[in-house]
Design an enzyme around this catalytic site. Structure first.
Site, PDB file in Angstrom:
ATOM      1  N   LYS A  51      21.588 -28.055 -18.060  1.00 42.30           N
ATOM      2  CA  LYS A  51      20.836 -28.997 -18.888  1.00 42.30           C
ATOM      3  C   LYS A  51      19.954 -29.844 -17.973  1.00 42.30           C
ATOM      4  CE  LYS A  51      21.773 -32.465 -22.517  1.00 42.30           C
ATOM      5  NZ  LYS A  51      22.871 -33.121 -23.272  1.00 42.30           N
ATOM      6  N   VAL A  68      17.615 -26.637 -21.792  1.00 46.23           N
ATOM      7  CA  VAL A  68      18.818 -26.006 -21.246  1.00 46.23           C
ATOM      8  C   VAL A  68      18.444 -24.599 -20.795  1.00 46.23           C
ATOM      9  CG1 VAL A  68      21.173 -25.237 -21.695  1.00 46.23           C
ATOM     10  CG2 VAL A  68      20.327 -27.332 -22.766  1.00 46.23           C
ATOM     11  N   GLY A  80      17.681 -23.427 -24.857  1.00 47.25           N
ATOM     12  CA  GLY A  80      17.443 -24.376 -25.933  1.00 47.25           C
ATOM     13  C   GLY A  80      16.634 -25.565 -25.443  1.00 47.25           C
ATOM     14  N   ASP A 124      27.655 -37.006 -32.626  1.00 50.59           N
ATOM     15  CA  ASP A 124      26.591 -36.066 -33.023  1.00 50.59           C
ATOM     16  C   ASP A 124      27.186 -34.711 -33.390  1.00 50.59           C
ATOM     17  OD1 ASP A 124      23.980 -35.339 -33.551  1.00 50.59           O
ATOM     18  OD2 ASP A 124      23.514 -34.797 -31.483  1.00 50.59           O
ATOM     19  N   GLY A 162      15.411 -33.413 -27.472  1.00 48.57           N
ATOM     20  CA  GLY A 162      14.746 -34.632 -27.050  1.00 48.57           C
ATOM     21  C   GLY A 162      15.060 -34.997 -25.613  1.00 48.57           C
TER      22      GLY A 162
END
Length: 330
Positions: free
Chosen positions: A70, A56, A49, A166, A52
């Site tokens: 990450k 990953v 993935g 989030d 911003g």
């Protein structure tokens, strides 16, 4: 590398500045070098993935354990990186993605965490590709909602409460049994005694952000409650939080004025069974409570989890009752 501290804990103390006097840092975190991260990811060969923050990658820890790595963009502030590691390391819960360690070398900031095999809730809900489309019954959706609500409740009730900031389907990963694992603590904050966090920067994802936070910059546990309300809507409608110019929370608010319109929003895969409609309506009422504009009117996450468990139990009893009735008839 301009940081000469001896280990990860020293780095976090030097750069975290988030209530460290009240936090017992996780000293079990492994420290990885840039070379080790390169080896773990096989030269950054498989991207899982991108956001911003950076990318990953999939990897293997010690050549065996599958992990997600990450990698942060060059220029990422050490303070923000340290905050994410500190917050993530404080939460020991079966429904939180496990953190194994991090790399703190200059321009090579990275965290190594558990790899979760079934992608995320967003993909399950919204993937249009027939190959990734799978049956998604109501009971499984309720299970995911319940366990997600439970872990948020746990975070909010910690000695130093953790606010995620989030919550959205993309940050709810799913294991092989479709059990949720909350991820991405880049925005998450450890809260002070007054359980609020003020920021000059509005952070989060459009469609999920608490409107009160957007206006005031004050993040509270009720901000997570609002975001979770949007997630509940996505779970029962299979509509995106933002789809072009359409905002799901706004469409839902308009539909609430007419009960039939709300029913028309339900995902037909689960709404075609008329026996499910009552339970979908119960989830709808709970979502409406979470999405109230006045944050004091919103329930705590513990109450949300309890109500979802009650709905699931009633759903289960209805299935058992129907099964018993059918056997007696036969």
């Amino acid at each position: 590398m301009d940081y000469q501290g001896s280990n990860v804990t020293d780095f976090l103390h030097a750069n975290g500045h988030v209530m460290l006097e009240r936090v017992d840092n996780n000293c079990n975190l492994r420290s990885f070098t840039r070379k080790e991260i390169d080896d773990i990811t096989s030269g950054y060969s498989t991207v899982l993935g991108e956001g911003g923050f950076g990318k990953v990658y999939k990897g293997r820890l010690d050549g065996l354990c599958p992990v997600a790595v990450k990698i942060y963009k060059n220029g990422t502030k050490k303070k923000e990186f340290a905050k994410e590691v500190i917050v993530h390391s404080q939460i020991n819960h079966k429904n939180i993605v496990r953190l194994f360690g991090c790399c703190i070398e200059e321009n090579a900031l990275a965290i190594v965490m558990e790899f979760v095999h079934n992608g995320n809730l967003y993909n399950i809900l919204h993937c249009s590709n027939a190959k990734c489309s799978v049956p998604f019954p109501l009971d499984k959706r309720l299970d995911i909602a319940i366990e997600s609500a439970e872990v948020l409740s746990c975070m909010h009730s910690m000695y130093s409460p953790v606010l995620h900031g989030d919550i959205k389907p993309a940050n709810i990963l799913l294991d092989v049994n479709l059990r949720p694992k909350i991820s991405d603590f880049g925005i998450a904050r450890l809260l002070a005694a007054d359980a609020t966090h003020h920021t000059r920067y509005v952070v989060g994802c459009i469609g999920y952000m608490d409107p009160l936070f957007c206006r005031s910059g004050i993040l509270t546990p009720k901000s997570d409650v609002y975001s979770f309300g949007v997630v509940l809507l996505e779970i029962i409608t299979r509509k995106k939080a933002v789809d072009g110019d359409i905002i799901l929370a706004q469409s839902f608010d308009e539909a609430l004025r007419n009960e039939k319109h709300v029913r028309q929003m339900f995902d037909q895969e689960i709404a075609n069974d008329k026996k499910n409609v009552k339970f979908l309506e119960d989830v709808t009422k709970l979502a409406a409570e979470c999405l109230k504009m006045e944050d004091k009117m919103r329930p705590e996450m513990a109450e949300v989890a309890n109500k979802l468990r009650t709905i699931k139990e009633a759903y289960h009893q209805s299935k058992v009752g129907n099964s018993t009735g059918n056997k007696e008839f036969l």
